[in-house]
Design a protein around this motif. Structure first.
Motif, PDB file in Angstrom:
ATOM      1  N   ILE A   1       0.813  -1.220   0.000  1.00  0.00           N
ATOM      2  CA  ILE A   1       0.000   0.000   0.000  1.00  0.00           C
ATOM      3  C   ILE A   1       0.847   1.271   0.000  1.00  0.00           C
ATOM      4  O   ILE A   1       0.462   2.298  -0.568  1.00  0.00           O
ATOM      5  N   SER A   2       2.028   1.195   0.565  1.00  0.00           N
ATOM      6  CA  SER A   2       2.852   2.401   0.642  1.00  0.00           C
ATOM      7  C   SER A   2       3.328   2.856  -0.723  1.00  0.00           C
ATOM      8  O   SER A   2       3.830   3.965  -0.885  1.00  0.00           O
ATOM      9  N   SER A   3       3.168   1.985  -1.728  1.00  0.00           N
ATOM     10  CA  SER A   3       3.625   2.372  -3.054  1.00  0.00           C
ATOM     11  C   SER A   3       2.623   3.213  -3.809  1.00  0.00           C
ATOM     12  O   SER A   3       2.962   3.843  -4.811  1.00  0.00           O
ATOM     13  N   GLU A   4       1.375   3.222  -3.326  1.00  0.00           N
ATOM     14  CA  GLU A   4       0.301   3.816  -4.125  1.00  0.00           C
ATOM     15  C   GLU A   4       0.581   5.267  -4.483  1.00  0.00           C
ATOM     16  O   GLU A   4       0.570   5.651  -5.654  1.00  0.00           O
ATOM     17  N   GLN A   5       0.825   6.054  -3.453  1.00  0.00           N
ATOM     18  CA  GLN A   5       1.032   7.481  -3.672  1.00  0.00           C
ATOM     19  C   GLN A   5       2.151   7.725  -4.671  1.00  0.00           C
ATOM     20  O   GLN A   5       2.001   8.467  -5.646  1.00  0.00           O
TER      21      GLN A   5
END
Lengths: 693, 119
Positions: free
Chosen positions: A306-310
């Motif tokens: 999820i941390s990759s989304e941005q």
């Protein structure tokens, strides 16, 4: 329980302390007694306590007649090795029976004993080293080779399997060796067993293979981007390894995978954009861009962390939108101007959505919007100009009509683009500002000699006076008036026309048409401005008292009484009054009469006529008083001394041309003049007056 | 790649792999003298050592496997330990407390057994 037991032991062993005499000594354990007295209350024994424990074990065993056998390192380790081999077999899938609880306890006990033996047979350090070596041996001999001979997707699958196996191995072995964790490791602040196990995998396998893994993963991702089906679960597992192997930190994931993914993504979309910008129209390009962003977001949901989304979405937005903003927006036949021109609201909404995420992405769009609206407005101005100058001179009276049309069009333009701002551009301030500035530009332009402001003022005037050629509801009027801020505009206009006159609004003469929604039907009431103001108070509350009305209207009592009378006690009872009599008193309460109805759809509500006569009489009286005063003074000045009767007679005669004065009034005026030191009474005769100079 | 036998082995090892699972059933704890104490698995889990064993991957079948021998723990001590298991479960909610009575003469052995069992 160890703590409870040691506490009890402490108390038992406090024989020597006179304070606690009631424990009777049982058995003789002098060594243990002295030593264990220093045992801590904490769940894990202190270093000294641990030594005591060890000593106690030996002495107890000795007392019971069994010497606890010292286990030799070689012997003990050979036993452990059997267990480890069994575990490896199971992991490799060889036919091997499961561990029984017996097996488990034996392995655990072996370690336990080897760690609680007296030195030099305390093998904690050696066991710790051998634990690590077990992993290293297994990894290098079995795991690495199996990975090395596979590639791409097969390699990924093998890796996932091997990692899963490894975690199991760590779990089992760390439980066999668990006793090390409790004392040896924590006392010397060494790396705990579980971490040792995982680190072995990381150092021996992960470090060697991470480059290949990353490459294989990204290749699969690109495959998916091109529309092919890939094994998402596999990717999720592989990326899970990157996360887990960080042992709590996201470093491995970020440095060994994410950075490369972001770079690859940038390259991928940069390439796409290069061809799309040439081939596709602006709306089509935007649709593709939106689709890409959607897909990438889904990608995160399926297997990326999820941390990759941005970060990922930012890269895509940058490559597709930010880099190509100008050529995209300025596309000849399909760019921003074209979309505005062709009223492509959906495309404009999409444009807003996409560009709102880019820093300063909306500014060029807002500017284009402003330019477009300005152009449209200016075109209207020109249109009006042209038709005005084309008119034949005898039709000059039609000028008013043209200008009305012009103003209506301006209003329509405004409505249209306000809707755009609210809906396509989600009410963003940048666009409100653009609209406002656009209007400012062309509103200041002139049409056939008058400024737009003047035209608007004339327009308002027409509305207010005649209600104009089209039927308008009150709301529309209010909107129109609001739009053009007519009062201000009119004031300015008036100032420019007639510089030396003062503009006073005669509110009492204004009329207002109000639509009142009664229960039966809606009736249009024609009322004065004041009556309208009063009625509008009832939009806010159903009931109002007399005093509340006076306060809110800020008018004199007389006026308020007249207004209320006309609305509640006259022919049309728009308001109900409590008490329901025909006169207005300060204690009355008024309520909107929703049950009112009339067969007419529009009624005029007149104000009761002012008692003019009374006023007139008052005024006249005032004037007469002055006349009488003047006359008396004139007479006394010439005669100096005069009796009352004579004075009155002279006075009447003097004023007879104008009016017949009242005797009482004359007397009153004489008294007044005396107090004002014009006359005085004679000392010996009160009926005689003397003039005072 | 994995064959059928391997897969089966793996699966067996994976069973019961989460530490939070609540086991049903009992275990048999056997003292040095051969006395058998049958306790609930839940009670046995008060001991970290037993808990690790019971929740390790690879389940144990109820009948034969669920017995543990303690050649170094004598009967009265093992009995006391079992009592402690149940006392701990009962009072762990913290609502009421009562002292766990420990006879002074057994304290040392009890402490060592407790250390071994990580209880």
């Amino acid at each position: 329980m160890a703590s409870a037991a040691s506490a009890a032991l402490l108390s038992y062993l406090s024989l020597s302390f006179p304070l606690l005499p009631h424990y009777s000594p049982r058995g003789t354990q002098p060594h243990a007694a002295a030593a264990a007295a220093s045992a801590e209350k904490a769940a894990s024994l202190s270093p000294l306590g641990f030594r005591c424990l060890r000593a106690a074990a030996a002495s107890l065993a000795a007392m019971a007649g069994q010497e606890r056998r010292t286990i030799d390192l070689e012997e003990g380790w050979a036993f452990m090795q059997k267990g480890i081999t069994k575990l490896k077999n199971i992991l490799e899938g060889k036919p091997e029976p499961q561990f029984s609880s017996e097996d488990y306890m034996m392995l655990y006990t072996t370690i336990y004993n080897m760690c609680t033996q007296k030195p030099p047979h305390d093998y904690s350090q050696q066991l710790y080293d051998k634990y690590r070596e077990s992993f290293e041996e297994y990894i290098t001999s079995m795991v690495l080779p199996s990975l090395r001979d596979k590639h791409d997707e097969f390699m990924l699958r093998e890796l996932v399997k091997r990692w899963s196996n490894h975690k199991i191995m760590v779990r089992w072995l760390s439980r066999f060796f668990f006793y090390l964790d409790r004392y040896f490791i924590s006392r010397r602040s060494l790396t705990p067993l579980e971490q040792v196990g995982l680190t072995c995998f990381r150092d021996l396998i992960y470090q060697e293979i991470k480059g290949q893994v990353k490459g294989a993963v990204i290749a699969l991702i690109d495959k998916e981007r091109e529309g092919e089906q890939i094994d998402r679960a596999l990717l999720k597992n592989v990326l899970g390894i990157f996360v887990e192997i960080g042992l709590g930190s996201m470093e491995c994931y970020e440095n060994d995978f994410e950075d490369f993914l972001l770079k690859d993504t940038t390259d991928y979309y940069s390439l796409k954009a290069q061809s799309w910008i040439l081939e596709d129209s602006c709306p089509d390009y935007m649709i593709k861009a939106e689709e890409c962003l959607k897909k990438e977001k889904e990608r995160v949901g399926h297997y990326l962390h999820i941390s990759s989304e941005q970060k990922l979405l930012e890269k895509v937005q940058n490559e597709l939108l930010a880099q190509y903003a100008t050529p995209l927006l300025e596309k000849e036949h399909s760019g921003c101007f074209a979309l505005l021109r062709d009223d492509k609201e959906e495309d404009l909404s999409r444009m807003y959505r996409l560009f709102s995420k880019i820093t300063r992405g909306l500014e060029p769009i807002a500017n284009m919007f402003k330019t477009h609206v300005t152009n449209e407005g200016t075109a209207l101005v020109k249109q009006a100009e042209d038709s005005a100058s084309n008119k034949k001179p005898e039709k000059k009276d039609m000028v008013g009509m043209q200008e009305q049309v012009f103003v209506w069009k301006i209003i329509e333009l405004h409505d249209k683009y306000v809707a755009y701002v609210t809906e396509c551009f989600q009410g963003h301030t940048l666009f409100h500002k653009a609209l406002k500035e656009a209007f400012e530009v062309f509103c200041n332009k002139g049409v056939s000699g008058s400024s737009s402001a003047e035209l608007l003022a004339t327009f308002c005037d027409n509305i207010l006076k005649k209600g104009c050629s089209e039927k308008l509801s009150d709301e529309a009027i209010e909107d129109a008036l609001e739009k053009v801020k007519c009062v201000e505009v009119f004031k300015e206009f008036y100032q420019t026309r007639t510089k030396h006159r003062k503009l006073t609004w005669i509110y009492s003469l204004g009329t207002c048409n109000i639509n009142a929604k009664f229960e039966a039907k809606t009736i249009e009431l024609i009322v004065t401005t004041y009556q309208a103001a009063l009625l509008l108070l009832f939009n806010g509350s159903d009931r109002l008292s007399y005093s509340e009305i006076v306060t809110q209207l800020n008018l004199s009592d007389d006026d308020v009484v007249r207004l209320l009378h006309s609305l509640s006690c006259a022919k049309y009872k728009i308001l109900n009054k409590e008490p329901a009599n025909r006169s207005i008193s300060p204690n009355d309460v008024f309520e909107f009469n929703s049950k009112f109805t009339d067969r007419m759809r529009r009624i005029k509500i007149p104000l009761p006529p002012v008692d003019e006569k009374k006023k007139v009489v008052e005024d006249v009286d005032k004037d007469r008083r002055y006349a009488i005063d003047a006359s008396i003074v004139r007479i006394m000045k010439s005669r100096k001394v005069m009796g009352h009767q004579q004075l009155v007679a002279e006075c009447v005669e003097q004023l007879s041309r104008m009016f017949k004065p009242d005797f009482k009034a004359i007397k009153k005026r004489i008294e007044d003049l005396i107090t004002r030191d014009y006359l005085e009474r004679e000392k010996d005769n009160a009926n005689v007056y003397r003039y005072l100079a | 790649m994995l064959g059928k036998g391997e897969a089966a082995g793996q699966a067996h090892l994976h069973k019961d792999d989460d530490g939070g699972e609540q086991p049903s059933g009992v275990v048999k704890l056997i003292s040095a003298e051969g006395f058998e104490f049958v306790v609930d698995k839940k009670a046995a889990m008060v001991s970290n050592t037993l808990r690790n064993m019971l929740t390790s991957p690879g389940g144990f079948s109820e009948t034969r496997e669920g017995e543990v021998r303690f050649p170094e723990i004598s009967t009265p001590i093992l009995e006391k330990i079992c009592q402690y298991f149940y006392w701990s479960l009962h009072y762990s909610s913290g609502k009421e407390t009562s002292e766990f009575q420990i006879e002074p003469e057994i304290t040392l052995e009890l402490m060592m057994a407790a250390n071994y069992l990580d209880t």
